[in-house]
Design an enzyme around this catalytic site. Structure first.
Site, PDB file in Angstrom:
ATOM      1  N   CYS A 239       0.830  -1.212   0.000  1.00  0.00           N
ATOM      2  CA  CYS A 239       0.000   0.000   0.000  1.00  0.00           C
ATOM      3  C   CYS A 239       0.864   1.263   0.000  1.00  0.00           C
ATOM      4  CB  CYS A 239      -0.977  -0.053   1.170  1.00  0.00           C
ATOM      5  SG  CYS A 239      -2.151  -1.419   1.036  1.00  0.00           S
TER       6      CYS A 239
ATOM      7  N   HIS B 105      -3.501  -6.349   0.468  1.00  0.00           N
ATOM      8  CA  HIS B 105      -3.260  -6.568   1.889  1.00  0.00           C
ATOM      9  C   HIS B 105      -4.208  -7.669   2.346  1.00  0.00           C
ATOM     10  CE1 HIS B 105      -6.375  -3.287   1.959  1.00  0.00           C
ATOM     11  NE2 HIS B 105      -6.893  -4.080   2.865  1.00  0.00           N
TER      12      HIS B 105
END
Length: 747
Positions: free
Chosen positions: A589, A692
């Site tokens: 991210c 994720h």
């Protein structure tokens, strides 16, 4: 009012009758929902029914308990109360409660944090009780900053509403500061409550706020209770926990209950309580509840009861009689076994439940039920921010995983060192544990939509036993397989240099359970007898990357990323040398974005580390235009589909010739941007990705490929041989991967 109001009342009455008498379903939301369609100002038009006023209760955890208890206190004080006791906390639930309630003295309403904006401006409540703010449902709600802004602005739309807030939570205290600066609120007080002593509690790994809400400096604590709650101060600007109007002291926490005293700063409490006729603000509280979080819940009820003019006898009487039968801290006795059922829907809630389990020193049964329906949040990455490792110190356990995301729970437990079994439902669970001795207590912990299902089965079983009827799903042959087990013990490590994993700034960059990637790498190495050293490089600390074999870099909220980025930029040269010298780097991210030439820092496009030729820009429409959902890739790093969850506003573009981590093969996934249908980046031994969940638990092939490369780096660095990676039992990981693949219809 007029015709629209009359129509709203009529359709509300008809729908209530139909739901209760025809469909036999609770009418907690629907009558208010269609009533609001007929009259969008229905709450405002019904508010005059509350002759003395109303209270809204908001916060991440504890809303239902505090709302019900406060309503009970008022009723014991002789007041007539309207309350949405079932936890229907949207505007439709409040409207339904008002439609059903008739005339009353007070209204006490649980309100969702973001839906307060659709309730308070119409209700104009006397008080808003703000309990806490924790990370919860990041896919639906976003970062906590959004909630803070919404609550503060909503208080501005009801300028005479008094804010009663948990001052031990810096996130709540920041709202009080912001609200006091809004036009029209200059003379409206805010009332602070908190715990004025150190309860001496062990701390969890992840806290949701560690930075000053005013200047983004790291907070300092005289003591911390749990999460971000405690006595804090900013060493830079002086933002600190304010003086407490209601101070909890002399806290006693035991296996059978808790007790404390509440001291009011003065009888008037900023001029508010004195008008109630209460002779003093001091209270003595005792309760048969477990958990430090109940101290805060009861402190909130105590403070509000003083402000509403209720005597101490009404408060203690309500606590003594409190038995909501709603699955929150509800105890069942089934076939002689004590079963405690409780709600937990985010890392803080689960961690507090684990502390309740830890108070039982005997062998025990623990079951976790986790769904990912809309009411729960689709993203279950938060499971990796729960300190399930605490169960590994609990001796003999029988642990089970249930709910829609049972496979994810089982994988998370595995990497905490806990063996667990997946159960299809509560009936199977009860059958499995029936063979265990009845004196082994059981703890069932369920998230939001899973809780009613578990409770319904337990209610039916208890009712069946009371009526002498045989219980369905009693002990079967499967029950014999349930056993009490000891936690996992790592095998002895070889006598060789450790594999060094540098986890950069885990105190700042751990938004989506990112630290779970490090847990997976460490466990998979140790299972093979490979020694591992994990170096947690926190804010202000430094490490020699030349001594590292693998570097991990996660993502964080904007404020935390800004602080971490300054330190990362100071490491830019060291990181370049590490990468070019075949060091392994995994970035998720925000950590993935900063690898490029330009990336997003809040709403700014700023210079990145330049390790990879790529750029990240803000999407049209701003931060609200996010790419969110489960996703599957085909990647050269694995033969199986690579699965995860994406939730990002940035749009990343790779330069020509730069390779992606993988191609999106699921219809529901996006990847780096709106058009490329690829995710992440690969460069030398660098892997960056938006996936994720975290990435590695459900993708063991990717984890092993990173380990293989890191071990080659260790061999080069230390002059030793790189071992071959032996096969591991990845049945749990594969089952979790398969579940996502099936949901996404990936062939």
């Amino acid at each position: 009012m007029g015709l629209r109001f009359a129509s709203a009342r009529a359709v509300g009455a008809v729908s209530t009758w139909g739901l209760k008498h025809v469909f036999h379903r609770p009418a907690a939301n629907f009558p208010g929902k269609i009533g609001l369609y007929a009259d969008p100002r229905l709450i405002e038009h019904l508010a005059p029914r509350l002759q003395k006023g109303s209270v809204c209760v908001v916060g991440t955890n504890g809303k239902t308990t505090v709302t019900n208890l406060l309503a009970d206190v008022l009723e014991r004080a002789g007041e007539r109360v309207v309350c949405n006791r079932t936890g229907a906390n949207l505007d439709s639930g409040v409207a339904t409660a008002l439609l059903h309630g008739g005339r009353a003295d007070w209204g006490v309403f649980e309100c969702d944090e973001l839906w307060l904006a659709k309730i308070l401006p119409f209700l104009k409540s006397d008080y808003v009780v703000l309990l806490n703010l924790f990370r919860d449902q990041l896919d639906r709600v976003g970062e906590i900053d959004r909630i803070q802004e919404s609550i503060a602005n909503t208080l501005g739309a009801s300028p005479s509403t008094v804010l009663v807030y948990n001052a031990d939570d810096p996130l709540c205290a920041a709202i009080a500061v912001r609200a006091a600066q809004l036009p029209g609120r200059e003379s409206t007080p805010s009332i602070a409550f908190g715990v004025n002593e150190d309860m001496g509690l062990p701390q969890n790994t992840v806290a949701d706020a560690q930075m000053c809400q005013q200047c983004s400096t790291m907070l300092e604590y005289a003591y911390r209770q749990y999460g971000q709650l405690g006595a804090y101060v900013c060493p830079n600007c002086g933002f600190a926990r304010p003086a407490l109007d209601f101070a909890v002291e002399q806290v006693e926490l035991g296996s059978e209950g808790l007790s404390f005293s509440v001291r009011g700063r003065d009888a008037g409490v900023a001029g508010v309580a004195s008008a109630s006729g209460v002779p003093g603000a001091d209270r003595q509280v005792s309760a048969p509840f477990k958990g430090a979080y109940m101290v805060y819940n009861l402190a909130a009820v105590s403070a509000a009861s003083v402000l509403l003019g209720c005597p101490g006898e009404a408060l203690q009487g309500a606590i003594d009689a409190f038995d909501p039968q709603n699955g929150r801290l509800q105890t069942f006795t089934l076939s002689g076994r004590r079963i405690l059922l409780n709600l937990a829907k985010n890392p803080t809630g689960f961690n507090q439940n684990l502390k309740i389990v830890a108070q039982d020193p005997n062998p025990k049964i623990v079951a976790f039920f986790v769904n990912d329906k809309e009411g729960d949040g689709r993203d279950v990455s938060w499971l990796w921010d729960v300190d399930f490792e605490e169960l590994a110190d609990q001796g003999q356990l029988a642990v089970f995983a249930g709910g829609i995301r049972a496979n994810d729970v089982q994988v998370r437990l595995k990497y905490a060192g806990i063996s667990s079994d997946v159960v299809a439902d509560t009936d199977e669970l009860l059958a499995r544990i029936a063979a265990l001795p009845a004196d082994v207590n059981a703890y069932f912990i369920a998230n939001y939509t899973a809780l009613p299902v578990v409770k319904a089965v337990l209610d039916a079983r208890v009712e069946g036993e009371a009526g002498g009827a045989p219980t369905s799903g009693a002990a079967t042959s499967a029950a014999a397989s349930a056993e009490l087990r000891l936690p996992w013990t790592p095998p002895a490590s070889a006598d060789e240099p450790p594999l060094v994993i540098a986890h950069l700034f885990p105190d700042l960059l751990n938004l989506y359970g990112d630290g779970g990637n490090v847990k997976v790498l460490e466990r998979r190495a140790r299972d093979r007898g490979i020694p591992v050293e994990v170096r947690r490089v926190e804010h202000g600390q430094h490490t020699n990357l030349a001594e590292a074999d693998l570097v991990f870099l996660g993502g964080g909220p904007d404020r935390e990323q800004r602080l971490a980025s300054a330190e990362l930029m100071s490491l830019r040269d060291d990181l370049h040398v590490f990468v070019e010298d075949d060091g392994v780097l995994l970035a998720i991210c925000g950590g993935f974005q900063i690898l490029g030439r330009e990336w997003l820092l809040g709403d700014e496009v700023v210079e990145g580390l330049g390790l990879v030729n790529m750029t990240t820009e803000r999407a049209s429409g701003g931060s609200g235009n996010r790419l969110i959902g489960n996703i599957a890739l085909r990647s050269p790093l694995a033969s199986a589909p690579v699965v995860g969850y994406e939730n990002h506003a940035g749009r990343t573009h790779l330069a020509d010739g730069v390779e992606a981590f993988g191609d999106v093969v699921s219809s529901g996934g996006h990847g780096n941007n709106d058009t490329d249908k690829s995710d992440g980046v690969r460069y030398k031994n660098v892997v960056g990705t938006y996936l994720h969940g975290p990435l590695l638990p459900k993708n063991p092939q990717v984890a092993d490929e990173l380990l293989r490369r890191a071990l080659a780096r260790r061999a080069q660095r230390t002059g030793t041989l790189a071992p071959q990676l032996t096969a591991l039992d990845d049945a749990a990981e594969q089952a979790a991967n398969d579940w996502v693949v099936r949901r996404l219809n990936v062939s």
